[in-house]
Enzyme design. Sequence first.
Site, short mmCIF file in Angstrom:
data_model
loop_
_atom_site.label_atom_id
_atom_site.label_comp_id
_atom_site.label_asym_id
_atom_site.label_seq_id
_atom_site.Cartn_x
_atom_site.Cartn_y
_atom_site.Cartn_z
N GLU A 35 0.82 -1.02 -0.09
CA GLU A 35 0.04 0.14 0.05
C GLU A 35 0.69 1.16 -0.03
O GLU A 35 1.75 1.20 0.93
CB GLU A 35 -1.08 -0.03 1.19
CG GLU A 35 -1.48 1.32 1.36
CD GLU A 35 -2.57 1.96 0.44
OE1 GLU A 35 -3.25 0.97 -0.32
OE2 GLU A 35 -2.51 2.99 -0.08
N GLN A 36 0.26 2.17 -0.72
CA GLN A 36 1.49 3.46 -0.99
C GLN A 36 1.28 4.20 0.43
O GLN A 36 2.05 4.93 0.60
CB GLN A 36 1.12 4.06 -2.22
CG GLN A 36 -0.37 4.62 -2.38
CD GLN A 36 -0.70 5.35 -3.63
OE1 GLN A 36 -0.07 5.30 -4.50
NE2 GLN A 36 -2.02 5.78 -3.72
N TYR A 205 -27.82 10.19 3.10
CA TYR A 205 -28.41 9.08 3.89
C TYR A 205 -27.42 8.94 5.11
O TYR A 205 -26.37 9.42 5.15
CB TYR A 205 -28.03 7.71 3.11
CG TYR A 205 -26.59 7.39 2.60
CD1 TYR A 205 -25.76 6.76 3.14
CD2 TYR A 205 -26.46 7.66 1.17
CE1 TYR A 205 -24.40 6.45 2.70
CE2 TYR A 205 -25.24 7.47 0.67
CZ TYR A 205 -24.32 6.51 1.28
OH TYR A 205 -22.98 6.42 0.58
#
Length: 388
Positions: A35-36, A205
Amino acid sequence: MRLDEMKIAVIGAGIGGLAVARALALRGADVTVFEQAPEIAEVGAGLQISPNGFAVLAALGLGDALRSVRGAAVHLCDYHGGEVLRLDLGRLTRAEYHFVHRADLIDLLAEGARAAGARFRLLQKVTDVGPGARPRVETASGAAFEADLVIGADGLHSVARTALNGITAPFFTRQVAWRALVPNAAGRGAEVRVHMGPLRHVVSYPLREGSLLNLVAVQERAAWTSESWSQTDDPQALRAAFNDFGAEVREMLAAVETVHLWGLFRHPVARVWQRGGVAILGDAAHPTLPFMAQGACMALEDAWVLADALSRAETVEAGLARYQVRREGRTRRVVEAASRNAWKYHLSFPPLRWAAHTALRAGGALAPERMIRQFDWIYAHDVTREAA
Ligand code: FAD
């Protein structure tokens, strides 16, 4: 094929990457997620997880732990506030419709992947992906990693997609989306509201036990905006764009303190999904406009099917080929449905708006079952039970 003998690299700790990491690690694979970002975290925003996406979370053993507001209805309203149509989500063939904070979903999936044995390498930006007998990834720090399989779950600007397909240019749809969270001051119930105005609409929502409202406001406009969540905007610009909407919308927008602005681009669905031990999933394979609220759900479905197809195949090549066959048609259909949807909300010519809204009202009154069942092909589909 024995997944417990496989070393797998997943690029991207987003919704699709974390889901596939858990699905594969549960089957015994040795999974490393690149993951960067410095940490696994998410922007504050909501997601609708419809029953087809929830089916995957449940099959991954995470359904009970999902923090969500259970959706009861969708209201389509005119921009002044008058109700056009109410769809009762309880009438869906499968009714597990959830409103989720993205950060809560990411936390749940990350914890689930870790608990199943997946490892994480943070601050590792993958710069190159090499398909081949031993597929490999290279990172910005100069490190290289070889595996039996590389999965590109690296989102809209996917390096893995480029490695398989070359560079493809998206085009600006002339639509921008603002996203914000505000307190649910009016105590809104468990429903999505879509306020539809000329060339604009607002979706809202509740999230987190109903304490917050998620807002997505879309406007058609010519000026170009980049395709990135890191871009913020002045809340005043958002309010100005919707100042002719009714009191309910204006009150929600008045509470906005921080807002992100996102240009909506159309990308072609990838032609090549897998080659030489590299496969792509989620937005990397089929970026989807938000008008069916299905991008994250399709990433979850892809993740399940990829792990399932590999576990049933004799070889990696056969498993990846089967994965593409099982996913391509459905995701193309969803992408096309989402691309067609915006104009329905944005009718600007008053007689056309009136006719469309009258038809919706009449359809809702005369055949509510049919109105809601038109979505069965998306929501009632369960990839965890489909024929393999
Ligand atoms: P992402 O979630 O984008 O994850 C990609 C990950 O890869 C990120 O963590 C990123 O940091 C990492 N990464 C990228 N490049 C690299 C690299 N080179 N090296 C290492 N790591 C890298 N979907 C729904 O189902 N319901 C909704 O209600 C909904 N609402 C939406 C509203 C809007 C306005 C928009 C724009 C989208 C919405 N979506 C919705 C779509 C959904 O957000 C995406 O489809 C979904 O997040 C895609 O998941 P993914 O795992 O493919 O990619």
